[in-house]
Design an enzyme around this catalytic site. Structure first.
Site, PDB file in Angstrom:
ATOM      1  N   HIS A 127       0.858  -1.178   0.000  1.00  0.00           N
ATOM      2  CA  HIS A 127       0.000   0.000   0.000  1.00  0.00           C
ATOM      3  C   HIS A 127       0.892   1.225   0.000  1.00  0.00           C
ATOM      4  O   HIS A 127       1.947   1.221   0.630  1.00  0.00           O
ATOM      5  CB  HIS A 127      -0.890   0.001   1.254  1.00  0.00           C
ATOM      6  CG  HIS A 127      -2.051   0.926   1.153  1.00  0.00           C
ATOM      7  ND1 HIS A 127      -1.951   2.260   1.426  1.00  0.00           N
ATOM      8  CD2 HIS A 127      -3.324   0.698   0.773  1.00  0.00           C
ATOM      9  CE1 HIS A 127      -3.131   2.822   1.227  1.00  0.00           C
ATOM     10  NE2 HIS A 127      -3.984   1.900   0.821  1.00  0.00           N
ATOM     11  N   ASP A 153      -7.965  -5.295   0.289  1.00  0.00           N
ATOM     12  CA  ASP A 153      -8.488  -6.098  -0.819  1.00  0.00           C
ATOM     13  C   ASP A 153      -8.121  -7.562  -0.738  1.00  0.00           C
ATOM     14  O   ASP A 153      -8.635  -8.376  -1.499  1.00  0.00           O
ATOM     15  CB  ASP A 153      -7.957  -5.547  -2.149  1.00  0.00           C
ATOM     16  CG  ASP A 153      -8.524  -4.185  -2.426  1.00  0.00           C
ATOM     17  OD1 ASP A 153      -9.720  -4.014  -2.181  1.00  0.00           O
ATOM     18  OD2 ASP A 153      -7.770  -3.310  -2.860  1.00  0.00           O
TER      19      ASP A 153
HETATM   20  N1  ACO Z   1       4.168  -7.578  -4.712  1.00  0.00           N
HETATM   21  C1  ACO Z   1       5.510  -7.561  -4.868  1.00  0.00           C
HETATM   22  N2  ACO Z   1       6.275  -6.478  -4.743  1.00  0.00           N
HETATM   23  C2  ACO Z   1       5.662  -5.307  -4.429  1.00  0.00           C
HETATM   24  C3  ACO Z   1       4.266  -5.232  -4.239  1.00  0.00           C
HETATM   25  C4  ACO Z   1       3.511  -6.414  -4.380  1.00  0.00           C
HETATM   26  N3  ACO Z   1       2.177  -6.403  -4.221  1.00  0.00           N
HETATM   27  N4  ACO Z   1       3.915  -3.953  -3.931  1.00  0.00           N
HETATM   28  C5  ACO Z   1       5.057  -3.263  -3.935  1.00  0.00           C
HETATM   29  N5  ACO Z   1       6.126  -4.061  -4.237  1.00  0.00           N
HETATM   30  C6  ACO Z   1       7.538  -3.680  -4.278  1.00  0.00           C
HETATM   31  C7  ACO Z   1       7.849  -2.925  -5.564  1.00  0.00           C
HETATM   32  O1  ACO Z   1       8.292  -3.801  -6.588  1.00  0.00           O
HETATM   33  C8  ACO Z   1       8.910  -1.950  -5.120  1.00  0.00           C
HETATM   34  O2  ACO Z   1      10.126  -2.647  -5.066  1.00  0.00           O
HETATM   35  P1  ACO Z   1      11.532  -1.865  -5.406  1.00  0.00           P
HETATM   36  O3  ACO Z   1      11.641  -0.794  -4.377  1.00  0.00           O
HETATM   37  O4  ACO Z   1      12.548  -2.934  -5.308  1.00  0.00           O
HETATM   38  O5  ACO Z   1      11.339  -1.299  -6.788  1.00  0.00           O
HETATM   39  C9  ACO Z   1       8.528  -1.608  -3.672  1.00  0.00           C
HETATM   40  O6  ACO Z   1       7.757  -2.735  -3.208  1.00  0.00           O
HETATM   41  C10 ACO Z   1       7.700  -0.347  -3.547  1.00  0.00           C
HETATM   42  O7  ACO Z   1       6.602  -0.445  -4.463  1.00  0.00           O
HETATM   43  P2  ACO Z   1       5.966   0.809  -5.236  1.00  0.00           P
HETATM   44  O8  ACO Z   1       5.230   0.317  -6.425  1.00  0.00           O
HETATM   45  O9  ACO Z   1       7.033   1.856  -5.441  1.00  0.00           O
HETATM   46  O10 ACO Z   1       4.974   1.325  -4.125  1.00  0.00           O
HETATM   47  P3  ACO Z   1       3.700   2.211  -4.382  1.00  0.00           P
HETATM   48  O11 ACO Z   1       3.442   2.908  -3.102  1.00  0.00           O
HETATM   49  O12 ACO Z   1       3.880   3.064  -5.597  1.00  0.00           O
HETATM   50  O13 ACO Z   1       2.574   1.149  -4.724  1.00  0.00           O
HETATM   51  C11 ACO Z   1       0.693  -0.268  -4.626  1.00  0.00           C
HETATM   52  C12 ACO Z   1       1.546   0.806  -3.892  1.00  0.00           C
HETATM   53  C13 ACO Z   1       0.278   0.267  -6.005  1.00  0.00           C
HETATM   54  C14 ACO Z   1      -0.568  -0.525  -3.814  1.00  0.00           C
HETATM   55  C15 ACO Z   1       1.555  -1.566  -4.771  1.00  0.00           C
HETATM   56  O14 ACO Z   1       1.926  -2.047  -3.511  1.00  0.00           O
HETATM   57  C16 ACO Z   1       0.825  -2.639  -5.579  1.00  0.00           C
HETATM   58  O15 ACO Z   1       0.874  -2.617  -6.820  1.00  0.00           O
HETATM   59  N6  ACO Z   1       0.142  -3.609  -4.872  1.00  0.00           N
HETATM   60  C17 ACO Z   1      -0.664  -4.599  -5.546  1.00  0.00           C
HETATM   61  C18 ACO Z   1      -1.989  -3.984  -5.974  1.00  0.00           C
HETATM   62  C19 ACO Z   1      -2.920  -3.761  -4.795  1.00  0.00           C
HETATM   63  O16 ACO Z   1      -3.096  -4.616  -3.952  1.00  0.00           O
HETATM   64  N7  ACO Z   1      -3.548  -2.561  -4.785  1.00  0.00           N
HETATM   65  C20 ACO Z   1      -4.550  -2.225  -3.756  1.00  0.00           C
HETATM   66  C21 ACO Z   1      -4.139  -1.018  -3.000  1.00  0.00           C
HETATM   67  S1  ACO Z   1      -5.272  -0.732  -1.703  1.00  0.00           S
HETATM   68  C22 ACO Z   1      -6.589   0.028  -2.393  1.00  0.00           C
HETATM   69  O17 ACO Z   1      -6.576   0.601  -3.440  1.00  0.00           O
HETATM   70  C23 ACO Z   1      -7.814  -0.062  -1.640  1.00  0.00           C
END
Ligand code: ACO
Length: 429
Positions: free
Chosen positions: A306, A363
């Site tokens: 998140h 979720d």
């Molecule tokens: N699985 C594996 N790796 C992940 C995940 C994941 N679900 N989420 C983040 N990471 C990793 C990224 O690859 C990144 O790694 P790095 O630093 O080595 O490049 C690091 O964690 C940070 O991730 P970002 O994408 O920069 O974080 P951001 O804050 O932009 O993204 C998000 C947040 C979009 C929710 C992300 O965690 C994601 O895509 N999760 C899966 C989708 C999801 O569950 N969304 C629901 C959000 S809650 C809602 O809307 C109600």
């Protein structure tokens, strides 16, 4: 405001900028005059360090896993409140007294029906249309039907539009579902609770009475409360940005629905359940964990991570309990829940997820519950939109009444071609 200032600038042109203090949470550097004083912009794609507005509605401490609506912890609201009470709280700022709650509930119940002509609007969609496509269209179209609540300068009209949106959203979502399966639309029954009425409009048929199962009703109430608002997330910011130009509330909420649809936001519950089904059995979890960790593989564990929570999402805890309750009551033994629990256990002890502070979000378990209740996966995001409407409406109202509100107009770091002269087509090399 504090007396504190932050010094920012470059090339010897450093300037002091006021530091603003909220009631709780990080202080904020007021950079509104930054461009005027330094000639520079700040750069923050994704708004990771930018407060886009001031708000008194929802507070999140992502490090500690805290979520408060108007100061009240989400777990207390999910346990003790009705959805109507939470709606009142978000929109009006305080928990209602009994008479206020009764009046609010009555008012919402008077707006649950849709203009009859809107049912012909549905018939213009293909039967296999995604419910979110229908929601975007129908909610946007409300502005063509309710002209008496589109003057955003009139607080009374704003409140009527807010009531209409909260009241009609269950009817709109249920009709999208009914249309997709070819069953007749069900009119609302105002003798039922907000969630009971929605369940009946979704799963009831005109041919026989529908009895609301109290365990499912409670689970839906919790799901609605847990999704009601979440501060300046992508869809809420979209609603605010759309509203900042003076657009009518129905158009703004339609914009919010469009944003919520994406898999990184509201679409994640659908994606999480699809992923759990694809994994199928706890034996295959290590394979998916390895893929999530692989930099060359775009796969992510859906329902994990998140932008704000770097701790367990407090809503996920309530969801996990509710999932067990619903499956138990319905006598369903779903391998997807076992896979979800095991995936959570393994991920939370894996260095990659621990170091990056990736925890299950709201979720991760909601799809399991909604699936058990009988909703098809395409409806999941529509349910999220239904529940989030009150948050959007509250944030939109707050923005319109904020004297500091301006049209949202970000600037950019331009990296394209510099000025050059037009070359006629035949002379281009
Ligand atoms: N699985 C594996 N790796 C992940 C995940 C994941 N679900 N989420 C983040 N990471 C990793 C990224 O690859 C990144 O790694 P790095 O630093 O080595 O490049 C690091 O964690 C940070 O991730 P970002 O994408 O920069 O974080 P951001 O804050 O932009 O993204 C998000 C947040 C979009 C929710 C992300 O965690 C994601 O895509 N999760 C899966 C989708 C999801 O569950 N969304 C629901 C959000 S809650 C809602 O809307 C109600």
């Amino acid at each position: 405001m504090t007396d504190k200032t932050a010094t920012l600038g470059a090339d010897g042109n450093n300037q002091a900028f006021p530091v603003l203090e909220g009631t709780v949470g990080p202080e904020v550097v007021d950079i509104r005059k930054f461009y005027g004083q330094t000639g520079m912009f700040t750069y923050d794609p994704g708004f990771t360090s930018t407060a886009s507005c001031q708000s008194a509605i929802t507070y999140i401490d992502g490090e500690k896993g805290i979520l408060l609506h108007r100061g009240y912890p989400i777990d207390q609201l999910a346990e003790h409140s009705s959805f109507m009470e939470v709606c009142y709280l978000l929109v009006h700022g305080e928990l209602p007294k009994r008479a206020e709650l009764d009046r609010f509930t009555y008012t919402i119940s008077r707006h649950t029906m849709l203009h009859e002509q809107l049912s012909t609007f549905y018939r213009g969609f293909r039967r296999d249309a995604h419910p979110m496509a229908i929601m975007c269209g129908v909610v946007g179209a409300l502005s063509a039907f309710y002209h008496d609540s589109t003057d955003i300068t009139d607080p009374e009209q704003r409140m009527i539009a807010s009531h209409r949106l909260i009241a009609k959203m269950p009817t709109i979502a249920a009709m999208a579902y009914k249309y997709s399966i070819g069953q007749p639309f069900m009119y609302p029954d105002n003798s039922l609770s907000y969630t009971g009425n929605f369940l009946r409009m979704t799963f009831g048929v005109p041919a026989q009475p529908y009895e609301v199962n109290p365990v499912i009703e409670r689970a839906m109430r919790r799901i609605f409360i847990l999704h009601a608002d979440h501060e300046q997330n992508a869809s809420t910011s979209t609603v605010r940005l759309a509203g900042s130009s003076g657009a009518n509330p129905f158009a703004c909420i339609a914009a919010g629905i469009a944003c919520l649809w994406g898999p990184a936001h509201g679409g994640a519950n659908e994606a999480a359940l699809n992923m759990l089904r694809e994994i199928g059995t706890p034996v295959r979890i290590p394979e998916y964990i390895a893929r999530a960790k692989d930099k060359d593989d775009p796969f992510r564990l859906m329902g994990f991570g998140h932008r704000v929570y770097k701790n367990y999402d407090p809503r996920a805890k309530v969801m996990q309990e509710t999932a067990a309750e619903v499956l138990d009551d319905l006598g369903i033994s779903d391998p997807v829940l076992d896979t979800a629990r095991e995936l959570e256990r393994i991920a939370l002890s894996d260095d990659y997820f621990v170091e990056k502070k990736l925890y299950p979000n709201v979720d991760f378990y909601s799809g399991v519950i909604l699936n058990a209740i009988g909703f098809p996966t395409e409806m999941f995001t529509a349910l999220f939109a239904l529940a989030r409407t009150v948050g959007w409406v509250a944030q939109w109202n707050e923005m319109i009444s904020d004297p500091e509100q301006k049209i949202g107009r970000p600037r950019q770091l331009y990296v394209g071609a510099t000025q050059r002269d037009y070359v006629p087509v035949d002379q281009r090399g």
